[in-house]
Design a protein around this motif. Structure first.
Motif, PDB file in Angstrom:
ATOM      1  N   ILE A   1      62.297  -2.798 -44.671  1.00 37.12           N
ATOM      2  CA  ILE A   1      63.661  -2.944 -44.147  1.00 37.12           C
ATOM      3  C   ILE A   1      63.618  -3.604 -42.768  1.00 37.12           C
ATOM      4  O   ILE A   1      63.197  -2.990 -41.789  1.00 37.12           O
ATOM      5  N   TYR A   2      64.033  -4.860 -42.716  1.00 37.11           N
ATOM      6  CA  TYR A   2      64.031  -5.622 -41.456  1.00 37.11           C
ATOM      7  C   TYR A   2      62.679  -5.507 -40.747  1.00 37.11           C
ATOM      8  O   TYR A   2      62.611  -5.336 -39.531  1.00 37.11           O
ATOM      9  N   ALA A   3      61.607  -5.586 -41.517  1.00 36.66           N
ATOM     10  CA  ALA A   3      60.266  -5.376 -40.962  1.00 36.66           C
ATOM     11  C   ALA A   3      59.570  -6.704 -40.686  1.00 36.66           C
ATOM     12  O   ALA A   3      59.523  -7.591 -41.555  1.00 36.66           O
ATOM     13  N   THR A   4      59.005  -6.841 -39.502  1.00 35.55           N
ATOM     14  CA  THR A   4      58.276  -8.059 -39.155  1.00 35.55           C
ATOM     15  C   THR A   4      57.050  -8.236 -40.041  1.00 35.55           C
ATOM     16  O   THR A   4      56.614  -9.362 -40.297  1.00 35.55           O
ATOM     17  N   TYR A   5      56.505  -7.131 -40.524  1.00 31.32           N
ATOM     18  CA  TYR A   5      55.341  -7.221 -41.412  1.00 31.32           C
ATOM     19  C   TYR A   5      55.599  -8.152 -42.581  1.00 31.32           C
ATOM     20  O   TYR A   5      54.701  -8.866 -43.034  1.00 31.32           O
ATOM     21  N   SER A   6      56.825  -8.165 -43.086  1.00 31.73           N
ATOM     22  CA  SER A   6      57.121  -8.957 -44.290  1.00 31.73           C
ATOM     23  C   SER A   6      56.846 -10.442 -44.066  1.00 31.73           C
ATOM     24  O   SER A   6      56.404 -11.138 -44.990  1.00 31.73           O
ATOM     25  N   TYR A   7      57.096 -10.939 -42.853  1.00 31.30           N
ATOM     26  CA  TYR A   7      56.853 -12.352 -42.578  1.00 31.30           C
ATOM     27  C   TYR A   7      55.358 -12.670 -42.608  1.00 31.30           C
ATOM     28  O   TYR A   7      54.935 -13.670 -43.188  1.00 31.30           O
ATOM     29  N   LEU A   8      54.570 -11.799 -41.979  1.00 32.14           N
ATOM     30  CA  LEU A   8      53.123 -12.002 -41.984  1.00 32.14           C
ATOM     31  C   LEU A   8      52.554 -11.795 -43.376  1.00 32.14           C
ATOM     32  O   LEU A   8      51.628 -12.494 -43.796  1.00 32.14           O
ATOM     33  N   MET A   9      53.105 -10.835 -44.100  1.00 31.42           N
ATOM     34  CA  MET A   9      52.662 -10.564 -45.465  1.00 31.42           C
ATOM     35  C   MET A   9      52.825 -11.803 -46.340  1.00 31.42           C
ATOM     36  O   MET A   9      51.923 -12.169 -47.103  1.00 31.42           O
ATOM     37  N   GLU A  10      53.981 -12.462 -46.229  1.00 26.61           N
ATOM     38  CA  GLU A  10      54.227 -13.648 -47.049  1.00 26.61           C
ATOM     39  C   GLU A  10      53.261 -14.775 -46.705  1.00 26.61           C
ATOM     40  O   GLU A  10      52.763 -15.476 -47.594  1.00 26.61           O
ATOM     41  N   ILE A  11      52.984 -14.942 -45.415  1.00 27.51           N
ATOM     42  CA  ILE A  11      52.056 -15.993 -45.003  1.00 27.51           C
ATOM     43  C   ILE A  11      50.664 -15.731 -45.559  1.00 27.51           C
ATOM     44  O   ILE A  11      50.041 -16.606 -46.189  1.00 27.51           O
ATOM     45  N   LEU A  12      50.170 -14.518 -45.338  1.00 23.40           N
ATOM     46  CA  LEU A  12      48.787 -14.207 -45.717  1.00 23.40           C
ATOM     47  C   LEU A  12      48.630 -14.020 -47.221  1.00 23.40           C
ATOM     48  O   LEU A  12      47.616 -14.420 -47.799  1.00 23.40           O
ATOM     49  N   ARG A  13      49.634 -13.446 -47.864  1.00 22.45           N
ATOM     50  CA  ARG A  13      49.568 -13.306 -49.314  1.00 22.45           C
ATOM     51  C   ARG A  13      49.537 -14.681 -49.971  1.00 22.45           C
ATOM     52  O   ARG A  13      48.834 -14.898 -50.970  1.00 22.45           O
ATOM     53  N   GLY A  14      50.303 -15.620 -49.393  1.00 18.79           N
ATOM     54  CA  GLY A  14      50.309 -16.983 -49.916  1.00 18.79           C
ATOM     55  C   GLY A  14      48.961 -17.673 -49.799  1.00 18.79           C
ATOM     56  O   GLY A  14      48.692 -18.647 -50.503  1.00 18.79           O
ATOM     57  N   GLU A  15      48.110 -17.171 -48.908  1.00 18.14           N
ATOM     58  CA  GLU A  15      46.773 -17.729 -48.728  1.00 18.14           C
ATOM     59  C   GLU A  15      45.724 -16.956 -49.516  1.00 18.14           C
ATOM     60  O   GLU A  15      44.522 -17.228 -49.382  1.00 18.14           O
ATOM     61  N   GLY A  16      46.173 -15.992 -50.313  1.00 14.60           N
ATOM     62  CA  GLY A  16      45.249 -15.273 -51.176  1.00 14.60           C
ATOM     63  C   GLY A  16      44.718 -13.964 -50.634  1.00 14.60           C
ATOM     64  O   GLY A  16      43.861 -13.326 -51.262  1.00 14.60           O
ATOM     65  N   TYR A  17      45.228 -13.515 -49.480  1.00 11.92           N
ATOM     66  CA  TYR A  17      44.781 -12.245 -48.920  1.00 11.92           C
ATOM     67  C   TYR A  17      45.487 -11.094 -49.639  1.00 11.92           C
ATOM     68  O   TYR A  17      46.651 -11.206 -50.062  1.00 11.92           O
ATOM     69  N   GLU A  18      44.797  -9.963 -49.743  1.00 12.94           N
ATOM     70  CA  GLU A  18      45.393  -8.778 -50.359  1.00 12.94           C
ATOM     71  C   GLU A  18      46.260  -8.054 -49.337  1.00 12.94           C
ATOM     72  O   GLU A  18      45.843  -7.826 -48.203  1.00 12.94           O
ATOM     73  N   THR A  19      47.477  -7.721 -49.747  1.00 14.27           N
ATOM     74  CA  THR A  19      48.401  -7.016 -48.861  1.00 14.27           C
ATOM     75  C   THR A  19      48.914  -5.758 -49.551  1.00 14.27           C
ATOM     76  O   THR A  19      49.123  -5.740 -50.762  1.00 14.27           O
ATOM     77  N   VAL A  20      49.124  -4.714 -48.761  1.00 11.35           N
ATOM     78  CA  VAL A  20      49.596  -3.428 -49.295  1.00 11.35           C
ATOM     79  C   VAL A  20      50.666  -2.875 -48.364  1.00 11.35           C
ATOM     80  O   VAL A  20      50.479  -2.839 -47.142  1.00 11.35           O
ATOM     81  N   MET A  21      51.775  -2.433 -48.942  1.00 10.36           N
ATOM     82  CA  MET A  21      52.877  -1.865 -48.157  1.00 10.36           C
ATOM     83  C   MET A  21      52.874  -0.344 -48.278  1.00 10.36           C
ATOM     84  O   MET A  21      52.873   0.202 -49.387  1.00 10.36           O
ATOM     85  N   ILE A  22      52.901   0.335 -47.129  1.00 11.51           N
ATOM     86  CA  ILE A  22      52.972   1.791 -47.082  1.00 11.51           C
ATOM     87  C   ILE A  22      54.360   2.169 -46.572  1.00 11.51           C
ATOM     88  O   ILE A  22      54.682   1.941 -45.406  1.00 11.51           O
ATOM     89  N   PRO A  23      55.211   2.730 -47.433  1.00 16.69           N
ATOM     90  CA  PRO A  23      56.593   3.009 -47.023  1.00 16.69           C
ATOM     91  C   PRO A  23      56.675   4.087 -45.950  1.00 16.69           C
ATOM     92  O   PRO A  23      55.777   4.924 -45.804  1.00 16.69           O
ATOM     93  N   GLY A  24      57.767   4.029 -45.183  1.00 16.32           N
ATOM     94  CA  GLY A  24      58.014   5.020 -44.135  1.00 16.32           C
ATOM     95  C   GLY A  24      59.453   5.492 -44.196  1.00 16.32           C
ATOM     96  O   GLY A  24      60.269   4.969 -44.959  1.00 16.32           O
ATOM     97  N   VAL A  25      59.789   6.477 -43.385  1.00 19.82           N
ATOM     98  CA  VAL A  25      61.150   7.003 -43.339  1.00 19.82           C
ATOM     99  C   VAL A  25      62.049   5.976 -42.649  1.00 19.82           C
ATOM    100  O   VAL A  25      61.806   5.625 -41.494  1.00 19.82           O
ATOM    101  N   PRO A  26      63.087   5.475 -43.330  1.00 17.65           N
ATOM    102  CA  PRO A  26      63.986   4.502 -42.692  1.00 17.65           C
ATOM    103  C   PRO A  26      64.761   5.144 -41.547  1.00 17.65           C
ATOM    104  O   PRO A  26      65.141   6.320 -41.616  1.00 17.65           O
TER     105      PRO A  26
END
Length: 234
Positions: free
Chosen positions: A110-135
């Motif tokens: 939710i409005y997380a900056t991680y998502s931008y970096l995730m898309e960049i690095l995932r697009g380059e083949g890196y493994e990404t994992v999201m750990i949910p938190g309390v909104p």
């Protein structure tokens, strides 16, 4: 003999909740304990709010703290450049085989900056994992002692600083106005125009030592700051 290739690390996005360190999940704690590199968003003034919260729940002694700087400017090019630079800093650690846990206030989706970096690095083949938190807005609702939804009642979540609120306030159901602080005068004016002032309440810095609750927006607090959330429940 062929040279052994170093296995790339995993890039974790860890939601740490809105401020109260007791709201970190067991999974978030486990991932932070396991990763040797902790990526922490840092303001230009040197503040590391997410790191401060996480360090009260997890012993980060001996970890490498990787500060990430993000532009708060509205300019898309500046934002994109900041994301690319942050991704490069994370990439260097991943290429060394290190798992990296990036701290995110609230939930990581939710409005997380991680998502931008995730898309960049995932697009380059890196493994990404999201750990949910309390909104944050769930913590705000709990602090106010109200439910966000009832049967067949929709929930609308919008950044109050993202544009005009007129259409949002006319929607049926509960409205969550996130990051309202910088536009409080305009938000209060819109609520008054729609007859919603008495159906609204505000919490700023939920779960932090600076937390402030205002259940009567006819008398709003001064200096609400960036992390102010308003719940409008009809």
């Amino acid at each position: 003999m062929a040279e052994q290739t170093v296995k790339r690390g995993v890039f974790y996005g860890v939601g740490i909740g809105p401020g109260d360190p007791e709201l970190l999940t067991l999974k978030a704690v486990r991932v932070l304990e396991a990763c040797r590199v902790i990526a922490a968003p840092q303001t230009h003034s040197g503040e590391t709010l997410a790191l401060d919260i996480a360090s009260r729940a997890v012993d980060l002694t001996g970890k490498k703290i990787l500060p990430l700087y993000f532009s708060m400017a509205r300019d898309r090019q500046q934002q994109r450049q900041a994301h690319l630079e942050a991704a490069q800093a994370v990439r260097e650690e991943l290429d060394r085989g290190e798992d990296v846990a990036m701290l995110n206030l609230g939930d990581v989706s939710i409005y997380a900056t991680y998502s931008y970096l995730m898309e960049i690095l995932r697009g380059e083949g890196y493994e990404t994992v999201m750990i949910p938190g309390v909104p944050s807005f769930c913590a705000v609702a709990a602090r106010l002692g109200v439910s966000l939804t009832e049967m067949n009642s929709p929930l609308h979540i919008v950044p109050a600083g993202g544009g005009p609120l007129e259409e949002t306030l006319e929607l049926p159901g509960t409205k969550v106005l996130m990051k309202s602080g910088r536009r409080i005068p305009q938000v209060l004016e819109a609520l008054e125009a729609h007859g919603l002032t008495e159906k609204s309440a505000l919490v700023r810095d939920c779960g932090l030592p600076t937390e402030e609750v205002c259940e009567d927006l006819r008398h709003p607090p001064e200096g609400t700051g960036y992390f102010a959330t308003i719940i409008v429940k009809e």
